[in-house]
Design a protein around this motif. Sequence first.
Motif, PDB file in Angstrom:
ATOM      1  N   GLY A 127       0.766  -1.244   0.000  1.00 20.64           N
ATOM      2  CA  GLY A 127       0.000   0.000   0.000  1.00 20.64           C
ATOM      3  C   GLY A 127       0.794   1.289   0.000  1.00 20.64           C
ATOM      4  N   LEU A 147      -1.184   3.994  -1.889  1.00 23.08           N
ATOM      5  CA  LEU A 147      -2.338   4.493  -1.135  1.00 23.08           C
ATOM      6  C   LEU A 147      -1.895   5.394   0.018  1.00 23.08           C
ATOM      7  CD1 LEU A 147      -5.345   4.589  -0.721  1.00 23.08           C
ATOM      8  CD2 LEU A 147      -5.210   2.437   0.554  1.00 23.08           C
ATOM      9  N   GLN A 148      -0.818   5.025   0.687  1.00 18.78           N
ATOM     10  CA  GLN A 148      -0.289   5.885   1.757  1.00 18.78           C
ATOM     11  C   GLN A 148       0.109   7.250   1.199  1.00 18.78           C
ATOM     12  OE1 GLN A 148       2.419   3.910   4.784  1.00 18.78           O
ATOM     13  NE2 GLN A 148       2.310   2.271   3.264  1.00 18.78           N
ATOM     14  N   ILE A 187      -1.041   8.695  -1.558  1.00 21.68           N
ATOM     15  CA  ILE A 187      -2.249   9.427  -1.955  1.00 21.68           C
ATOM     16  C   ILE A 187      -2.916  10.060  -0.739  1.00 21.68           C
ATOM     17  CG2 ILE A 187      -4.599   9.144  -2.853  1.00 21.68           C
ATOM     18  CD1 ILE A 187      -3.475   7.070  -4.802  1.00 21.68           C
ATOM     19  N   THR A 188      -2.936   9.338   0.367  1.00 26.75           N
ATOM     20  CA  THR A 188      -3.510   9.883   1.603  1.00 26.75           C
ATOM     21  C   THR A 188      -2.778  11.141   2.035  1.00 26.75           C
ATOM     22  OG1 THR A 188      -4.116   7.656   2.327  1.00 26.75           O
ATOM     23  CG2 THR A 188      -4.082   9.370   3.998  1.00 26.75           C
ATOM     24  N   GLU A 241      -5.853   4.548  -9.046  1.00 28.68           N
ATOM     25  CA  GLU A 241      -5.963   4.604  -7.589  1.00 28.68           C
ATOM     26  C   GLU A 241      -6.492   5.948  -7.113  1.00 28.68           C
ATOM     27  OE1 GLU A 241      -4.546   1.556  -5.319  1.00 28.68           O
ATOM     28  OE2 GLU A 241      -5.852   1.356  -7.056  1.00 28.68           O
ATOM     29  N   ILE A 242      -6.107   7.018  -7.789  1.00 31.76           N
ATOM     30  CA  ILE A 242      -6.614   8.342  -7.410  1.00 31.76           C
ATOM     31  C   ILE A 242      -8.105   8.452  -7.721  1.00 31.76           C
ATOM     32  CG2 ILE A 242      -6.471  10.815  -7.928  1.00 31.76           C
ATOM     33  CD1 ILE A 242      -3.437  10.336  -8.384  1.00 31.76           C
ATOM     34  N   LYS A 243      -8.514   7.927  -8.864  1.00 34.64           N
ATOM     35  CA  LYS A 243      -9.944   7.930  -9.203  1.00 34.64           C
ATOM     36  C   LYS A 243     -10.741   7.168  -8.159  1.00 34.64           C
ATOM     37  CE  LYS A 243      -9.647   8.377 -14.246  1.00 34.64           C
ATOM     38  NZ  LYS A 243      -9.865   7.684 -15.549  1.00 34.64           N
ATOM     39  N   ARG A 244     -10.154   6.106  -7.645  1.00 38.46           N
ATOM     40  CA  ARG A 244     -10.865   5.249  -6.696  1.00 38.46           C
ATOM     41  C   ARG A 244     -10.890   5.840  -5.286  1.00 38.46           C
ATOM     42  NH1 ARG A 244      -9.062  -0.991  -5.206  1.00 38.46           N
ATOM     43  NH2 ARG A 244     -10.749  -1.430  -3.727  1.00 38.46           N
ATOM     44  N   PHE A 245      -9.741   6.355  -4.817  1.00 39.08           N
ATOM     45  CA  PHE A 245      -9.644   6.762  -3.420  1.00 39.08           C
ATOM     46  C   PHE A 245      -9.635   8.278  -3.194  1.00 39.08           C
ATOM     47  CE2 PHE A 245      -7.560   2.532  -3.506  1.00 39.08           C
ATOM     48  CZ  PHE A 245      -8.373   1.879  -2.593  1.00 39.08           C
ATOM     49  N   ALA A 246      -9.303   9.050  -4.233  1.00 38.65           N
ATOM     50  CA  ALA A 246      -9.260  10.512  -4.054  1.00 38.65           C
ATOM     51  C   ALA A 246      -9.787  11.200  -5.311  1.00 38.65           C
ATOM     52  CB  ALA A 246      -7.827  10.962  -3.750  1.00 38.65           C
TER      53      ALA A 246
END
Length: 226
Positions: free
Chosen positions: A14, A17-18, A20-21, A47-52
């Motif tokens: 991850g 994801l870390q 992006i956070t 991943e950005i589309k999904r989480f941010a």
Amino acid sequence: WGAGACLADDMGLGKTLQAITFLLSKADKGASLVIGPKSVIPNWVNEIKRFAPQLKVIVLNDAINRELAIEESDANMLILCTYGVLTTEAKHLSAKKWNVVCLDEAHNIKNRNTLVSHAAMDLVANSRIILTGTPLQNHVGELWNLMQFINPGLLGRWNIFRDTYVNATLDQDHRDMLKEMTQPFILRRTKQQVLNDLPEKIEGTHYVTMNESERNVYETMRKRVE
């Protein structure tokens, strides 16, 4: 404080994801820049589309006017580009003060004398983070360059570091000293450490049909190794 950090987790734990956070937590402070190999850029976009999804993403490689895209990037915007574009657009990228600069697969700048390393060092940012599961691949000198990017001066001048750690036989005292200086800025988790937190393995099968030219190349190589 502005100190930089290295995420050095094993693959699949991850790091993206870390990152992006962190980027999302800083998004209102200005535009950020993520640089990585061509192979990881599509994953970043997904991943950005999904989480941010609130972040506006621009892939600089695909921009018609790269200079304008850099100049007009602002808060809640994220510029993605490859290491190749980092070198070709070094002048424009280094002219802007970025909110966060993130290097994915950061071992791409492990050699301090390369063009890509010089281009990365010239970037100006409020925060710097790097992602690499292999902060050391060949020798301890590579660690100096990564630390120089996220926290300039942390490991001293190159010639002194080289004579003390690279060209010398490291005893335990020197190893402990190096670890003490770098450990606060490196987060590393192995799969064994977080095994119980990982989801079950997911497997998928996707069949791809080769076209005629691909089939010809395949058959040529197959016959060659028979």
